[in-house]
Structure formats: C-alpha cells, structure tokens
Design a protein around this motif. Structure first.
Motif, PDB file in Angstrom:
ATOM      1  N   LEU A  88      35.671  41.040  52.322  1.00 16.90           N
ATOM      2  CA  LEU A  88      37.342  41.726  52.139  1.00 16.90           C
ATOM      3  C   LEU A  88      37.501  40.702  50.645  1.00 16.90           C
ATOM      4  CD1 LEU A  88      39.347  39.795  55.660  1.00 16.90           C
ATOM      5  CD2 LEU A  88      38.322  41.916  55.181  1.00 16.90           C
ATOM      6  N   ILE A  89      37.646  42.338  49.968  1.00 20.71           N
ATOM      7  CA  ILE A  89      37.875  41.724  48.329  1.00 20.71           C
ATOM      8  C   ILE A  89      39.156  42.436  47.778  1.00 20.71           C
ATOM      9  CG2 ILE A  89      36.541  42.455  46.043  1.00 20.71           C
ATOM     10  CD1 ILE A  89      34.391  43.590  47.798  1.00 20.71           C
ATOM     11  N   GLY A  90      39.277  40.998  47.174  1.00 18.68           N
ATOM     12  CA  GLY A  90      40.918  40.480  46.951  1.00 18.68           C
ATOM     13  C   GLY A  90      41.073  41.340  45.093  1.00 18.68           C
ATOM     14  N   GLY A  91      41.581  40.799  44.250  1.00 17.95           N
ATOM     15  CA  GLY A  91      41.542  40.529  42.696  1.00 17.95           C
ATOM     16  C   GLY A  91      42.219  40.044  42.195  1.00 17.95           C
ATOM     17  N   PRO A  92      41.371  39.333  40.932  1.00 11.86           N
ATOM     18  CA  PRO A  92      41.806  37.967  40.340  1.00 11.86           C
ATOM     19  C   PRO A  92      42.860  38.294  40.143  1.00 11.86           C
ATOM     20  CG  PRO A  92      41.239  40.245  38.714  1.00 11.86           C
ATOM     21  CD  PRO A  92      41.094  40.773  40.598  1.00 11.86           C
ATOM     22  N   ASN A  93      43.499  37.150  39.943  1.00 13.58           N
ATOM     23  CA  ASN A  93      44.636  36.407  40.145  1.00 13.58           C
ATOM     24  C   ASN A  93      45.005  35.101  38.642  1.00 13.58           C
ATOM     25  OD1 ASN A  93      44.262  34.167  41.335  1.00 13.58           O
ATOM     26  ND2 ASN A  93      45.376  35.414  42.877  1.00 13.58           N
ATOM     27  N   GLU A  94      46.154  34.795  39.156  1.00 12.63           N
ATOM     28  CA  GLU A  94      46.560  33.895  37.660  1.00 12.63           C
ATOM     29  C   GLU A  94      45.259  32.011  37.882  1.00 12.63           C
ATOM     30  OE1 GLU A  94      50.535  32.655  38.986  1.00 12.63           O
ATOM     31  OE2 GLU A  94      50.493  32.628  37.138  1.00 12.63           O
ATOM     32  N   ASP A  95      45.243  32.280  39.359  1.00 12.00           N
ATOM     33  CA  ASP A  95      44.588  31.335  39.557  1.00 12.00           C
ATOM     34  C   ASP A  95      43.331  31.491  40.036  1.00 12.00           C
ATOM     35  OD1 ASP A  95      47.025  29.832  39.623  1.00 12.00           O
ATOM     36  OD2 ASP A  95      47.895  30.064  41.520  1.00 12.00           O
TER      37      ASP A  95
END
Length: 510
Positions: free
Chosen positions: A267-274
C-alpha cells in the motif's frame, strides 16, 4: 446656550457609552468599522457635521445590532452530516462513525476558498469570528470564505469531520444551528477543543500534539481512540474477496492456491510534511521482494501517491513482465484504465476524482470498483509506506503481519506512531533480504543441550531474531465505532434534556 448644548452632548455621549459597554466585542467591531467612514468625512466636512455624522453612524449600527436576532436553538432532523474536503482517508473514518450512529448520512463537501487555504487554522478562525460578529442574521448562504455544497436548514442531529480541512464547515454548521447539531471532530483540530462538542484523538496525537500545548492540554471534551476508525472484520474481508473475484478486479491467478509463493500487498501513499519518500530505495526493495524472495505482489496506490513513484513502479512492472508476479492498481487513473497491469481479463478502471461530488467520491467510489480491501484479504503479508496512519491501522486490523516501508524517514508525530508500533511488536521494518531467507525450523540441540532455531527469521525484515507478532489491534475497529457512537448519542441527549451524563460515559477511558 452653548454651555447647555455642551452639557447635553456630554450626557448623550456618556449614555451612549454606558449603553454600548454591554455589547463587548460587538461594540468594538462596529466602532472599528465606522472609523474609515469618519475619516472620509473629515477632509470635506466641518467638525460639527463630522460629530453629527459619527453619532448617526453609531446609532444606526446600534439599532441594527439590537434588531439582529441571535442564532436561536434550531430544530434538527434525524440525520448525520459529514464535512469533507475530498480526502479519502478522512472521509472513510467519518463515514464509519456515521454508520455507527445508525442515522441517514450525507457527505457535504466544503472547503476554504482558494487563496485562503495557506493561512494557519487560528487565523482562519479569526476570519470566521469576525464574519459572524458582522453578520448576525440567519442565512443558508455559505459565507464568502467557504465554497462547496450548501449548509442549509434543516440541520442534522450530528455533524462529523476528520482532519483540519473539515474544521470550517464543522464550525459553520454548529454555529448556524445554534449548537443544536452535535459536532464531533476526529484527529487533532489545531484549535481549542471548546469549539467542538467532542474530539477524538489517537495515541500519537495525544503524546505529541496535545502534550505540546502545556497547560492547555487539560481539555475535558476529548477521548482517546486506539486506531483509525475502520470497519475491517474477517467477514468484510471475505465479502471483499468474493466481490473482487466476481467482478474481475484482480487477476484470477491470485485467487488460486496452486502457487505456493506468498502474496504481499503493498500500500503506497504519498509524501507529506512528516514523512518523505525515497523512490529508488522503495523500488529496489520491491524488486528484491519479487526477484530474490519469490513473492507475488499486489500494489495499490492512494489518492496522494506522487507521479514519479507511479512511473518508477510502472518501469518495475515492465521489467518483470509477468502479471502473475506483480499487479498494480491506480485509483486516480481515468475510467477504464484504473489498473496499470495490462492484458488481464475483466480488469476495471476507477472513477476519476476530478469534479466528482462528495458522496460518489468518498463512499460510492470506494465501495464499487476499488479492490483495496480485497488485496488485504488475499495477502499473506502487508507492506505499508510510513506516511499513512490510516492504511497502517487498516492493515493491522486484518491481523496479518504488517511491515513499514520508509519508517526511517518519518518525523514528528509519525515517528512516535511507528516507534510505538515497532516497540509493541505490531509492525516490523520492511527490509527484504538480498539472498533467499528461509525461517529456521530445526529443533536440534548443540553439544551443551541448548536448543537453537526458534523459527524467528523473517525474509521480509532485517536479519536476526524477531519476537512474536502482536495482533491486539486486529478487528477492534467496529467495536470502537460502536463505543464512540454510543458516547455521542448519550452526550447529545444529556445536553438536550439537561440530565447528568451517566458515570460509565463520563469516566470512560480508551
């Protein structure tokens, strides 16, 4: 005559000041808005006329204020509204809680007008308060700083939101209904909790974000939850598997037991601030999983997956050129091309999110054509990128082994979240071996009589011994939703009837 006029004017000013002093912030807001009008008159008019104009402006504003009714208690309908900004992970939690309330629910997509979204939440709250002070009359029209679906009466019994982007719509409904709509916010709202009737926080949010408030951390109307609200149960996984097979959402080879190799859902999400992403490292580890460890892989992108990550995964699939070893699903692709694996019979595409209204985008889309939950059902093991708390908790809800990809890149609250799961042995780092690794199964003993080979090797994690898996979070989602729904119903009923909150609710802890 002049002296009498001065005395009369002073008395009028004193009476006016005494009358307006009871208005507090309303009086000062009206006073500040009337200053520019007085300055515009000063250049052209006489001082005496300026004084009269200024008094007239204040008097008209005061009369308008007195005639403008306060927002009274409004009757509500037996429904639930979900405030959404289109983010799937947030909508799924709010929808799960709305279903637990057993009332008809509607998704209202409301967000800040473009150009204001970059402002911090406290500044946005000041804009909302100023608008409310200056526009006291009841209206069904959205204020100028919001855009989206109308929030018109009749108002719901409950209004739910998840994430900071749902805060403005949540506050607007609560305010326009005269607090008749019981408001509940899921996750840290970046505002004092007094603006909401109930706030639900996860463990890592309590440890990091709430504790950082210092003395303000002692806020009474929050309740700690153990994981992301979800409806994943063994029964729901079986239904998702059957649905995916009947509708051809996943190649039939993954449903066959003839192949003894393990199935791994990624399951691949996406980059974020954390949390950032290292795409090259991600692809290398996935290639090692297929080429070295011999696993079959089901990959699902999310709403936030970056374009360069999708391109790198597509190149990996083209190199493998075997749909029985790697299957990739992209929910953001246009209709008819939702799966990036080609040549599979019965593959279906996803609905594009562009211009899709809330109920279809958040609920219908997930329930109709997304094989996400079927992948969880088919997988023997699950790999999740470290950026997504929701997908990690949903993977843990299955009770299967869960590995975190890129946990070393997590920061802030995400770092605390993954450290807690790793320390409690609920997850392991995803570091597949560079050579085929077989778990040790020998029960032989050495010369001293000490047994070795404890079956603790893990081909998907770093070398060495690993403690047994902790599956305590498996299947807790539905039970927790029932508990939170009961809490909301009782708290709202106690506020309406004026009765004391029952002790088992008032003193309840997670």
């Amino acid at each position: 005559m002049e002296s009498i006029r001065c005395i009369t004017g002073a008395a009028a000013r004193h009476a006016h000041h005494h009358r307006c002093s009871h208005y507090g912030i309303r009086h000062w807001a009206l006073f500040l808005t009337s200053i520019p009008k007085a300055h515009q008159q000063r250049a052209a008019d006489q001082p005496r006329r300026l004084y009269a104009t200024k008094n007239t402006t204040h008097e008209r504003a005061t009369r308008k204020l007195n005639l403008a009714p306060r927002v009274a208690y409004q009757p509500t309908s037996a429904t639930t509204w979900i405030i959404s900004d289109g983010l799937v992970s947030a909508d799924k939690e709010a929808i799960a809680l709305a279903k637990g309330l057993s009332l008809p629910w509607t998704v209202k997509r409301v967000q800040w007008r473009q150009g204001l979204q970059w402002l911090p939440i406290p500044f946005k709250k000041l804009i909302m308060d100023y608008h409310h002070v200056m526009n006291r009359r009841q209206t069904d029209k959205l204020p100028w700083f919001l855009t989206g679906d109308p929030l018109a009466a009749p108002y719901p019994s409950f209004v739910l939101g998840s994430g900071t982007n749902a805060v403005p719509g949540l506050l607007q409904v609560s305010r326009m209904s005269g607090k008749a709509s019981y408001s509940a916010h899921i996750h840290f709202p970046a505002l004092p909790f007094i603006h909401f009737d109930q706030v639900f926080l996860q463990r890592h949010e309590v440890v990091v974000q709430l504790a950082a408030l210092g003395l303000m951390k002692d806020q009474k109307n929050y309740f700690r939850i153990n994981s992301t609200l979800n409806t994943i149960t063994p029964k729901s996984l079986v239904l998702a598997r059957t649905k995916a097979l009947d509708q051809g959402l996943i190649p039939k080879s993954y449903f066959s037991d003839r192949n003894s190799s393990s199935i791994v859902a990624v399951l691949i999400g996406g980059p974020n601030e954390d949390c950032s992403h290292n795409t090259d490292r991600m692809v290398n580890r996935l290639a090692r999983l297929i080429d070295v460890q011999g696993c079959r892989v089901l990959i699902s992108f999310s709403q936030r997956t970056a374009a360069n990550t999708k391109q790198a995964i597509a190149q990996l699939r083209e190199r493998v050129q075997d749909d029985e070893k790697i299957f990739v699903y992209d929910p953001m692709a246009p209709h008819g091309t939702g799966t990036t694996s080609g040549g599979n019979e019965g593959n279906r595409g996803a609905v594009s999110w562009t211009g899709v209204p809330g109920p279809i985008g958040a609920a219908g889309f997930l329930e109709r054509v997304n094989p996400y939950e079927a992948m969880l059902a088919l997988a023997d093991k699950i790999v999740v990128t470290a950026d997504s708390v929701a997908m990690t908790n949903e993977a843990l809800a299955t009770g299967k082994p869960v590995y975190v990809l890129g946990g070393e890149l997590a920061r802030g609250k995400l770092k605390v979240f993954h450290r807690y799961l790793a320390d409690s042995h609920a997850t392991r780092a995803f570091r597949p071996g560079r050579i085929p690794i077989m778990p040790l199964t020998s029960n032989s003993k050495n010369g001293n009589g000490t047994s070795y080979g404890n079956d603790t090797a893990d081909p998907l994690s770093y070398p060495g011994d690993h403690p047994a898996w902790n599956t305590s979070l498996a299947g807790q989602g539905p039970d927790e939703i029932k508990k939170l729904a009961e809490r909301l119903r009782i708290m709202r009923e106690s506020r309406i009837t004026g009765r004391r909150v029952p002790e088992h609710i008032a003193e309840a802890t997670c």
